[in-house]
Design an enzyme around this catalytic site. Structure first.
Site, PDB file in Angstrom:
ATOM      1  N   ASP A 186       0.822  -1.226   0.000  1.00  0.00           N
ATOM      2  CA  ASP A 186       0.000   0.000   0.000  1.00  0.00           C
ATOM      3  C   ASP A 186       0.851   1.269   0.000  1.00  0.00           C
ATOM      4  O   ASP A 186       1.855   1.367   0.696  1.00  0.00           O
ATOM      5  CB  ASP A 186      -0.938   0.049   1.206  1.00  0.00           C
ATOM      6  CG  ASP A 186      -1.834   1.284   1.121  1.00  0.00           C
ATOM      7  OD1 ASP A 186      -2.325   1.567   0.024  1.00  0.00           O
ATOM      8  OD2 ASP A 186      -2.006   1.965   2.135  1.00  0.00           O
ATOM      9  N   ASP A 234      -8.654   4.354   5.262  1.00  0.00           N
ATOM     10  CA  ASP A 234      -7.352   4.885   4.810  1.00  0.00           C
ATOM     11  C   ASP A 234      -6.913   6.039   5.722  1.00  0.00           C
ATOM     12  O   ASP A 234      -6.388   7.050   5.249  1.00  0.00           O
ATOM     13  CB  ASP A 234      -7.409   5.327   3.339  1.00  0.00           C
ATOM     14  CG  ASP A 234      -6.006   5.548   2.751  1.00  0.00           C
ATOM     15  OD1 ASP A 234      -5.011   5.213   3.431  1.00  0.00           O
ATOM     16  OD2 ASP A 234      -5.912   6.065   1.626  1.00  0.00           O
ATOM     17  N   HIS A 290      -0.561  12.812   9.118  1.00  0.00           N
ATOM     18  CA  HIS A 290       0.654  13.514   8.689  1.00  0.00           C
ATOM     19  C   HIS A 290       0.854  14.706   9.602  1.00  0.00           C
ATOM     20  O   HIS A 290      -0.121  15.272  10.112  1.00  0.00           O
ATOM     21  CB  HIS A 290       0.514  14.038   7.251  1.00  0.00           C
ATOM     22  CG  HIS A 290       0.535  12.982   6.203  1.00  0.00           C
ATOM     23  ND1 HIS A 290       1.660  12.245   5.917  1.00  0.00           N
ATOM     24  CD2 HIS A 290      -0.438  12.544   5.363  1.00  0.00           C
ATOM     25  CE1 HIS A 290       1.370  11.391   4.934  1.00  0.00           C
ATOM     26  NE2 HIS A 290       0.112  11.546   4.591  1.00  0.00           N
TER      27      HIS A 290
HETATM   28 ZN   LIG Z   1      -3.135   3.285  -0.588  1.00  0.00          ZN
END
Ligand SMILES: [Zn+2]
Length: 365
Positions: A104, A256, A260
């Site tokens: 991923d 997902d 960050h």
């Molecule tokens: Zn991804």
């Protein structure tokens, strides 16, 4: 008065905890705290940590770091270091409990290597999940074609980058018989390819994220990187097809969740990193959109959080999950706003602050 509804424990098959690697951005414990507040009974972590999760040692470290009411199942890399050059040793990782295999964040471009990977994983009876976005077609693109892209001269990503990758993956699935899971699908044509493969009887699943179901690039009004992700937001037609496929039971949900630091998300689409956090709003936002706006029966909506995700988990992970008998409780009939300041995630790259939803989960205990 809100009514409390109980379901089998919800599973998020796509989260990023930056552990090991970036403990100031998300640790296993902060990520699991956000998961518990989000009402989840289990999450699958992605292997793009630093170092990448391509060995038993890293997987065992991630398992050891986890505690509390939410189960953590690590996924493992397809290729060593996620470099797309050399396959991992699948068997020991499967024995150590890898939920599935994925690179991923990266697309494994080498068709022959992907075929070998899927042959190997099929023999173990596990699933390969793919970030189906061909980087050679993405080039320097940051957004799909839309009014904002044109007024701000933002480099464009063609839908073809996802469509071609999904076509390639499905053709290898057909040859190898390996279970294939398309991560964070975002295009109408990608959805049709998955539907066709499912009708053909191939073992293909796919996931839709809350952001691809809520937002569309056509509606973006500012160069705000909290709407930048990979794959990028689709247009209104893509969103329509995603919602339709969710309603028909063809797609599961997954967040997902991608934390960050602020420094990586404050410089507009061109300079900023991909991804947003989403564990805490996922249940309420998908309930509000799919059940209230789209008229999806609540039982079917819940199945996209608990029943469909079971299809991608390894037998070892499933057995452990079933032993835990987790449940998810959701309060329906009362709208309230999300307060990002109160988030238990260590990161704040999230477009949902102050958005109002119904269907908030009772935190997992
Ligand atoms: Zn991804």
């Amino acid at each position: 008065m809100a009514e409390k509804v109980s379901f089998p424990g919800f599973i998020d098959v796509h989260v990023h905890f930056r552990d090991p690697g970036m403990p100031d951005v998300e640790t296993t414990s902060s990520g699991l705290a956000a998961s518990a507040r989000g009402g989840f009974a289990a999450v699958v972590t992605m292997p793009n940590t630093t170092p990448a999760c391509d060995s038993r040692e890293i997987m065992e470290y991630q398992r050891r770091s986890s505690s509390g009411p939410v189960l953590l199942f690590p996924s493992a890399c397809l290729t060593k270091g996620r470099r797309g050059e050399e396959l991992v040793e699948f068997e020991p990782l499967a024995e150590a409990g890898a939920a599935f295999f994925t690179d991923d964040g990266s697309y494994l471009k080498d068709d022959k290597l992907m075929e070998r990977a899927m042959f190997n994983v099929a023999r173990l009876g596990l699933c390969v999940a793919d970030h189906a976005l061909d980087h050679t077609l993405v080039r320097n693109g940051v957004i799909r074609d839309c009014p904002l892209a044109r007024t701000k001269f933002l480099p464009i990503i063609s839908a073809k980058a996802e469509i071609d990758a999904i076509k390639r993956d499905i053709s290898i699935c057909r040859v190898t018989g390996c279970k294939l899971h398309i991560q964070h699908i975002s295009t109408a044509e990608g959805v049709w390819l998955v539907r066709d493969a499912q009708r053909e009887g191939l073992p293909v699943t796919a996931e839709a994220t809350p952001h691809h179901l809520l937002f569309a690039c056509d509606e973006l009004t500012s160069d705000d990187a909290n709407y930048k992700m990979a794959p990028p937001l689709g247009n209104c037609e893509d969103r329509y097809e995603l919602r339709k496929a969710v309603k028909e039971g063809a797609l599961m949900f997954a967040t997902d969740h991608a934390p960050h630091p602020a420094s990586k998300k404050c410089n507009g689409f061109v300079e900023s990193a991909n991804g947003i956090t989403g564990l805490e709003i996922a249940v309420a936002s998908t309930y509000s959109v799919m059940v209230l706006d789209e008229g999806m029966p609540i039982e079917n909506w819940a199945k996209a959080w608990w029943e469909l995700p079971r299809q991608v988990l390894s037998p070892i992970a499933l057995a452990e999950f079933d032993k835990s008998r987790g449940t998810t409780e959701v309060l329906i009939g009362q709208r309230s706003k999300y307060n990002l300041d109160s988030s238990l995630s260590l990161s704040r790259n999230c477009p949902y602050d102050s958005m109002e939803f119904d269907g908030w989960p009772v935190p997992t205990v």
